[in-house]
Design a protein around this motif. Sequence first.
Motif, PDB file in Angstrom:
ATOM      1  N   GLU A 147      20.638  46.196  49.857  1.00  0.00           N
ATOM      2  CA  GLU A 147      21.616  45.498  50.364  1.00  0.00           C
ATOM      3  C   GLU A 147      22.101  45.244  48.513  1.00  0.00           C
ATOM      4  O   GLU A 147      21.506  45.008  47.772  1.00  0.00           O
ATOM      5  N   ILE A 148      23.426  45.306  48.816  1.00  0.00           N
ATOM      6  CA  ILE A 148      24.480  45.327  47.037  1.00  0.00           C
ATOM      7  C   ILE A 148      25.650  44.182  47.895  1.00  0.00           C
ATOM      8  O   ILE A 148      26.296  44.060  48.606  1.00  0.00           O
ATOM      9  N   ARG A 149      25.213  42.984  47.072  1.00  0.00           N
ATOM     10  CA  ARG A 149      26.962  41.457  47.236  1.00  0.00           C
ATOM     11  C   ARG A 149      27.627  42.115  46.367  1.00  0.00           C
ATOM     12  O   ARG A 149      27.843  42.446  45.086  1.00  0.00           O
ATOM     13  N   PHE A 150      28.978  41.881  46.712  1.00  0.00           N
ATOM     14  CA  PHE A 150      30.456  42.110  45.385  1.00  0.00           C
ATOM     15  C   PHE A 150      30.897  40.925  46.001  1.00  0.00           C
ATOM     16  O   PHE A 150      31.208  40.368  46.941  1.00  0.00           O
ATOM     17  N   ASP A 151      31.113  40.087  44.265  1.00  0.00           N
ATOM     18  CA  ASP A 151      32.135  38.968  44.738  1.00  0.00           C
ATOM     19  C   ASP A 151      33.257  39.282  44.541  1.00  0.00           C
ATOM     20  O   ASP A 151      33.320  39.027  43.575  1.00  0.00           O
ATOM     21  N   ALA A 152      34.398  38.486  45.258  1.00  0.00           N
ATOM     22  CA  ALA A 152      35.731  38.724  44.885  1.00  0.00           C
ATOM     23  C   ALA A 152      36.370  37.723  44.120  1.00  0.00           C
ATOM     24  O   ALA A 152      36.157  36.132  44.808  1.00  0.00           O
ATOM     25  N   THR A 153      36.702  38.099  43.315  1.00  0.00           N
ATOM     26  CA  THR A 153      37.900  37.346  42.468  1.00  0.00           C
ATOM     27  C   THR A 153      38.627  36.555  43.274  1.00  0.00           C
ATOM     28  O   THR A 153      39.852  35.174  42.882  1.00  0.00           O
ATOM     29  N   GLY A 154      39.599  37.430  43.519  1.00  0.00           N
ATOM     30  CA  GLY A 154      40.977  36.644  44.749  1.00  0.00           C
ATOM     31  C   GLY A 154      40.541  36.323  45.697  1.00  0.00           C
ATOM     32  O   GLY A 154      39.631  36.013  46.847  1.00  0.00           O
ATOM     33  N   SER A 155      41.831  35.944  46.805  1.00  0.00           N
ATOM     34  CA  SER A 155      41.874  35.511  47.824  1.00  0.00           C
ATOM     35  C   SER A 155      42.825  36.224  49.202  1.00  0.00           C
ATOM     36  O   SER A 155      43.031  36.648  48.151  1.00  0.00           O
ATOM     37  N   TYR A 156      42.389  36.914  49.833  1.00  0.00           N
ATOM     38  CA  TYR A 156      42.468  37.884  50.608  1.00  0.00           C
ATOM     39  C   TYR A 156      42.641  37.074  52.023  1.00  0.00           C
ATOM     40  O   TYR A 156      41.496  36.705  52.189  1.00  0.00           O
ATOM     41  N   SER A 157      43.810  37.823  52.717  1.00  0.00           N
ATOM     42  CA  SER A 157      44.074  37.572  54.642  1.00  0.00           C
ATOM     43  C   SER A 157      42.446  37.467  54.763  1.00  0.00           C
ATOM     44  O   SER A 157      42.221  37.518  55.723  1.00  0.00           O
ATOM     45  N   ASN A 158      42.637  38.993  54.891  1.00  0.00           N
ATOM     46  CA  ASN A 158      42.435  40.746  55.707  1.00  0.00           C
ATOM     47  C   ASN A 158      41.114  40.884  54.476  1.00  0.00           C
ATOM     48  O   ASN A 158      41.542  42.381  54.178  1.00  0.00           O
ATOM     49  N   PRO A 159      39.819  40.737  54.032  1.00  0.00           N
ATOM     50  CA  PRO A 159      39.137  41.166  52.661  1.00  0.00           C
ATOM     51  C   PRO A 159      38.895  42.673  53.463  1.00  0.00           C
ATOM     52  O   PRO A 159      38.136  44.043  52.657  1.00  0.00           O
ATOM     53  N   TYR A 160      38.650  43.016  54.792  1.00  0.00           N
ATOM     54  CA  TYR A 160      38.001  44.522  55.018  1.00  0.00           C
ATOM     55  C   TYR A 160      39.078  45.528  54.967  1.00  0.00           C
ATOM     56  O   TYR A 160      38.778  46.283  54.809  1.00  0.00           O
ATOM     57  N   VAL A 161      40.404  44.967  54.746  1.00  0.00           N
ATOM     58  CA  VAL A 161      41.691  46.546  54.555  1.00  0.00           C
ATOM     59  C   VAL A 161      42.881  45.803  53.243  1.00  0.00           C
ATOM     60  O   VAL A 161      43.115  47.080  52.897  1.00  0.00           O
ATOM     61  N   ASP A 162      42.163  44.248  52.916  1.00  0.00           N
ATOM     62  CA  ASP A 162      42.999  44.603  51.301  1.00  0.00           C
ATOM     63  C   ASP A 162      42.269  44.725  50.533  1.00  0.00           C
ATOM     64  O   ASP A 162      43.156  44.904  49.794  1.00  0.00           O
TER      65      ASP A 162
END
Length: 50
Positions: free
Chosen positions: A29-44
């Motif tokens: 299991e690998i976790r990635f944390d985004a620094t930005g905000s995305y409306s749909n992180p699965y495609v954006d």
Amino acid sequence: MRNLRIAVCQCLCLAASRARAVEVMEVQEIRFDATGSYSNPYVDVDLWIT
């Protein structure tokens, strides 16, 4: 009969030399944390692993 034994032995040796060990894959299991905000992180969000 002896030639048949030799032929079978050669076939078994050839088969054994071509066989290779299969490694067992483990789930990691690998976790990635985004620094930005995305409306749909699965495609954006594009994620490249090299």
